[in-house]
Scaffold this motif. Sequence first.
Motif, PDB file in Angstrom:
ATOM      1  N   LEU A  55     -33.731  10.926 -38.624  1.00 11.24           N
ATOM      2  CA  LEU A  55     -33.631   9.744 -39.470  1.00 11.24           C
ATOM      3  C   LEU A  55     -32.226   9.156 -39.451  1.00 11.24           C
ATOM      4  CD1 LEU A  55     -35.805  10.870 -42.522  1.00 11.24           C
ATOM      5  CD2 LEU A  55     -36.408   9.284 -40.689  1.00 11.24           C
ATOM      6  N   ASN A  56     -31.215  10.003 -39.414  1.00  8.91           N
ATOM      7  CA  ASN A  56     -29.832   9.498 -39.334  1.00  8.91           C
ATOM      8  C   ASN A  56     -29.589   8.786 -38.011  1.00  8.91           C
ATOM      9  OD1 ASN A  56     -28.946  10.347 -41.863  1.00  8.91           O
ATOM     10  ND2 ASN A  56     -28.364  12.374 -41.128  1.00  8.91           N
ATOM     11  N   GLN A  57     -30.129   9.337 -36.937  1.00  8.09           N
ATOM     12  CA  GLN A  57     -29.969   8.687 -35.639  1.00  8.09           C
ATOM     13  C   GLN A  57     -30.655   7.333 -35.624  1.00  8.09           C
ATOM     14  OE1 GLN A  57     -31.585  11.790 -33.178  1.00  8.09           O
ATOM     15  NE2 GLN A  57     -29.582  12.635 -32.670  1.00  8.09           N
ATOM     16  N   ASN A  58     -31.824   7.266 -36.237  1.00 13.93           N
ATOM     17  CA  ASN A  58     -32.543   5.995 -36.296  1.00 13.93           C
ATOM     18  C   ASN A  58     -31.801   4.969 -37.146  1.00 13.93           C
ATOM     19  OD1 ASN A  58     -34.953   4.309 -35.870  1.00 13.93           O
ATOM     20  ND2 ASN A  58     -35.280   4.590 -38.066  1.00 13.93           N
ATOM     21  N   ALA A  59     -31.035   5.449 -38.113  1.00 13.33           N
ATOM     22  CA  ALA A  59     -30.320   4.548 -39.018  1.00 13.33           C
ATOM     23  C   ALA A  59     -28.942   4.162 -38.502  1.00 13.33           C
ATOM     24  CB  ALA A  59     -30.179   5.206 -40.394  1.00 13.33           C
ATOM     25  N   SER A  60     -28.557   4.693 -37.343  1.00 13.04           N
ATOM     26  CA  SER A  60     -27.243   4.352 -36.782  1.00 13.04           C
ATOM     27  C   SER A  60     -27.376   3.121 -35.894  1.00 13.04           C
ATOM     28  CB  SER A  60     -26.688   5.516 -35.965  1.00 13.04           C
ATOM     29  OG  SER A  60     -27.376   5.631 -34.739  1.00 13.04           O
ATOM     30  N   LYS A  61     -26.250   2.514 -35.612  1.00  9.09           N
ATOM     31  CA  LYS A  61     -26.249   1.327 -34.755  1.00  9.09           C
ATOM     32  C   LYS A  61     -26.049   1.687 -33.288  1.00  9.09           C
ATOM     33  CE  LYS A  61     -24.794  -2.061 -38.219  1.00  9.09           C
ATOM     34  NZ  LYS A  61     -23.845  -3.143 -38.560  1.00  9.09           N
ATOM     35  N   THR A  62     -25.963   2.984 -33.007  1.00  6.55           N
ATOM     36  CA  THR A  62     -25.833   3.436 -31.629  1.00  6.55           C
ATOM     37  C   THR A  62     -27.195   3.395 -30.941  1.00  6.55           C
ATOM     38  OG1 THR A  62     -24.082   4.936 -32.346  1.00  6.55           O
ATOM     39  CG2 THR A  62     -24.999   5.319 -30.165  1.00  6.55           C
ATOM     40  N   ALA A  63     -27.199   3.084 -29.652  1.00  3.66           N
ATOM     41  CA  ALA A  63     -28.462   3.012 -28.903  1.00  3.66           C
ATOM     42  C   ALA A  63     -29.015   4.414 -28.694  1.00  3.66           C
ATOM     43  CB  ALA A  63     -28.241   2.336 -27.559  1.00  3.66           C
ATOM     44  N   ILE A  64     -30.024   4.792 -29.487  1.00  6.75           N
ATOM     45  CA  ILE A  64     -30.669   6.096 -29.396  1.00  6.75           C
ATOM     46  C   ILE A  64     -32.032   5.908 -28.728  1.00  6.75           C
ATOM     47  CG2 ILE A  64     -31.506   8.080 -30.691  1.00  6.75           C
ATOM     48  CD1 ILE A  64     -28.537   7.740 -30.887  1.00  6.75           C
ATOM     49  N   ALA A  65     -32.411   6.809 -27.832  1.00  6.45           N
ATOM     50  CA  ALA A  65     -33.612   6.619 -27.022  1.00  6.45           C
ATOM     51  C   ALA A  65     -34.879   6.479 -27.852  1.00  6.45           C
ATOM     52  CB  ALA A  65     -33.757   7.774 -26.036  1.00  6.45           C
ATOM     53  N   HIS A  66     -34.955   7.167 -29.008  1.00  3.24           N
ATOM     54  CA  HIS A  66     -36.194   7.150 -29.795  1.00  3.24           C
ATOM     55  C   HIS A  66     -36.138   6.188 -30.978  1.00  3.24           C
ATOM     56  CE1 HIS A  66     -33.570  10.160 -31.726  1.00  3.24           C
ATOM     57  NE2 HIS A  66     -34.087   9.689 -32.850  1.00  3.24           N
ATOM     58  N   SER A  67     -35.037   5.490 -31.184  1.00  4.92           N
ATOM     59  CA  SER A  67     -34.884   4.662 -32.380  1.00  4.92           C
ATOM     60  C   SER A  67     -35.806   3.455 -32.364  1.00  4.92           C
ATOM     61  CB  SER A  67     -33.428   4.190 -32.507  1.00  4.92           C
ATOM     62  OG  SER A  67     -33.131   3.240 -31.508  1.00  4.92           O
ATOM     63  N   MET A  68     -36.027   2.899 -33.539  1.00  2.98           N
ATOM     64  CA  MET A  68     -36.836   1.690 -33.659  1.00  2.98           C
ATOM     65  C   MET A  68     -36.229   0.565 -32.824  1.00  2.98           C
ATOM     66  SD  MET A  68     -39.439   2.066 -35.812  1.00  2.98           S
ATOM     67  CE  MET A  68     -39.680   0.550 -36.735  1.00  2.98           C
ATOM     68  N   HIS A  69     -34.908   0.498 -32.819  1.00  2.00           N
ATOM     69  CA  HIS A  69     -34.241  -0.561 -32.056  1.00  2.00           C
ATOM     70  C   HIS A  69     -34.534  -0.424 -30.566  1.00  2.00           C
ATOM     71  CE1 HIS A  69     -31.176  -3.344 -30.628  1.00  2.00           C
ATOM     72  NE2 HIS A  69     -30.741  -2.388 -29.831  1.00  2.00           N
ATOM     73  N   THR A  70     -34.403   0.792 -30.031  1.00  2.08           N
ATOM     74  CA  THR A  70     -34.633   1.009 -28.606  1.00  2.08           C
ATOM     75  C   THR A  70     -36.090   0.763 -28.240  1.00  2.08           C
ATOM     76  OG1 THR A  70     -32.834   2.624 -28.518  1.00  2.08           O
ATOM     77  CG2 THR A  70     -34.427   2.672 -26.731  1.00  2.08           C
ATOM     78  N   LEU A  71     -37.009   1.274 -29.060  1.00  2.00           N
ATOM     79  CA  LEU A  71     -38.423   1.018 -28.803  1.00  2.00           C
ATOM     80  C   LEU A  71     -38.732  -0.470 -28.884  1.00  2.00           C
ATOM     81  CD1 LEU A  71     -39.969   3.960 -30.880  1.00  2.00           C
ATOM     82  CD2 LEU A  71     -39.850   3.781 -28.384  1.00  2.00           C
ATOM     83  N   GLY A  72     -37.984  -1.169 -29.717  1.00  2.00           N
ATOM     84  CA  GLY A  72     -38.183  -2.604 -29.843  1.00  2.00           C
ATOM     85  C   GLY A  72     -37.737  -3.387 -28.634  1.00  2.00           C
ATOM     86  N   THR A  73     -36.790  -2.855 -27.857  1.00  2.83           N
ATOM     87  CA  THR A  73     -36.346  -3.583 -26.664  1.00  2.83           C
ATOM     88  C   THR A  73     -37.476  -3.733 -25.653  1.00  2.83           C
ATOM     89  OG1 THR A  73     -35.540  -1.548 -25.612  1.00  2.83           O
ATOM     90  CG2 THR A  73     -33.960  -2.798 -26.934  1.00  2.83           C
ATOM     91  N   ALA A  74     -38.364  -2.727 -25.585  1.00  2.89           N
ATOM     92  CA  ALA A  74     -39.516  -2.839 -24.684  1.00  2.89           C
ATOM     93  C   ALA A  74     -40.532  -3.831 -25.235  1.00  2.89           C
ATOM     94  CB  ALA A  74     -40.160  -1.472 -24.486  1.00  2.89           C
ATOM     95  N   VAL A  75     -40.664  -3.864 -26.568  1.00  5.90           N
ATOM     96  CA  VAL A  75     -41.570  -4.825 -27.185  1.00  5.90           C
ATOM     97  C   VAL A  75     -41.158  -6.247 -26.819  1.00  5.90           C
ATOM     98  CG1 VAL A  75     -42.359  -5.781 -29.390  1.00  5.90           C
ATOM     99  CG2 VAL A  75     -42.188  -3.294 -29.094  1.00  5.90           C
ATOM    100  N   HIS A  76     -39.850  -6.455 -26.741  1.00  8.06           N
ATOM    101  CA  HIS A  76     -39.324  -7.783 -26.403  1.00  8.06           C
ATOM    102  C   HIS A  76     -38.998  -7.900 -24.911  1.00  8.06           C
ATOM    103  CE1 HIS A  76     -39.177  -8.863 -30.611  1.00  8.06           C
ATOM    104  NE2 HIS A  76     -38.555  -7.733 -30.881  1.00  8.06           N
TER     105      HIS A  76
END
Length: 453
Positions: free
Chosen positions: A404-425
């Motif tokens: 959860l801390n990794q997901n809440a960081s602004k660093t590019a983490i492979a499993h984060s919502m942000h990273t998964l979102g890059t494929a969505v877009h």
Amino acid sequence: MAGKSAASSRDKYITVPSKLVHLDGDNPRHDPLEREPDIIAKLCDSQLVALATDIARIGSLSPLEILGVIEYDGLPSHYVSVEGNRRTCALLLLSDPSRAPSEYREIFRKLAKEGNIPRELRVFVFPDRASAQPWIDRRHLGAQGGIGTREWDSDAKARAAKRTAAKTTAKADVLALAVRDRLVEVGLLDAQQRVMVSITTLSRYLNNTSRRAILGLKGVDEEGRLIYTHAPSEVDQTLLQMVLDSLPTPDRKQAPVHSRSNAAERDAYVQRLAASGRVPVTPLAQPATPAFASSPAAQPKGAAPRARSSANPANRNKLMQSSFSVKSKDKTLLRLRSEMLGLPIDEHEFAANYLLRAFVERVLVLYYRRNDPKRPDVSDFEMAQACAADAKAESAPRKVLQVLNQNASKTAIAHSMHTLGTAVHLGTIPVRRHLVAAFDTWEPALKYMLDAM
């Protein structure tokens, strides 16, 4: 001092006494010099001493590097070394230590006394300097579009270092190369990220025993395989964080893990990982290699390729296994689970990525509002921070807090919502191993949040 011999028509390999090969005053390593003592003074340093020591120990020059010579103008049967001036200088001083600079003289005397000095050399005789120049250029002026000598990159040097007992700085890169290849193999690092990893930068952070102990990494074995001291899944996530922190940033600012860091900065970085709960916490009974080899090249020579068991869950073609139960009554969540159980990832990678991100997001939303359905709408990033804070307040297991801390960081983490979102877009192309690894990383946190509802 040297030039073209009018009578010369030689252009061939010959063997000559080493005492008949002389230094070249026109060598590009220094400004043109006439006097031999001046040439020796320019060439003789600690690295030339190391070269001379190696020659004296082995009793030979490398058979892979032939000296290139031209005839010495005015001295019949003598030659000038137009390619191999450092080797020629090393031989000259081994043969006559009195000609070495004063600070190195005693060293050469000892080498000459105890070593085995080559007395004959295999050389290639060029008719003149101009004939030698194109080959010298190919040897020393880089790749030149492919015609010149192409130096090994850090990956190649590290792979070669696995096979040799030679003391080389590339040895420090073997561990970093194994870490990068491990993360690629288990699907945590994609092909695009792989090429951006600087092996030499990473090795600077891994070359310290204390840092490795915190990271859960002992080193590599004789076959170049990683040795972990903690649970592989935890160590993998920690190493992934370090690797991702070494990648170039979109704003071109200095990455948290960078090549210009000093030892104190590298120590501080690892300590920050520990303080934020991003280091492994589950020790192994004894150090061991993780389930996957660090890379195919790490296997013993002649060994058959290691077959991966078809029962290995990491090789599955579904995001979720049926053992992952969801007791929630939320219809959206149950539908997402059903589709994840039924959709084969191969040939449906984008759809699987969509499902994974939607499932994780739905669990986060339900956990965020578990005690207050009217909790205000916030951005994905703010919700991630809130969920991490809630879990910490509830004293959630460390594995859960780490995800959860990794997901809440602004660093590019492979499993984060942000990273998964890059494929969505359509910013990245998802692959099966990466998607399976992302779900497996999320699994303990997902189960925790579902149980808390």
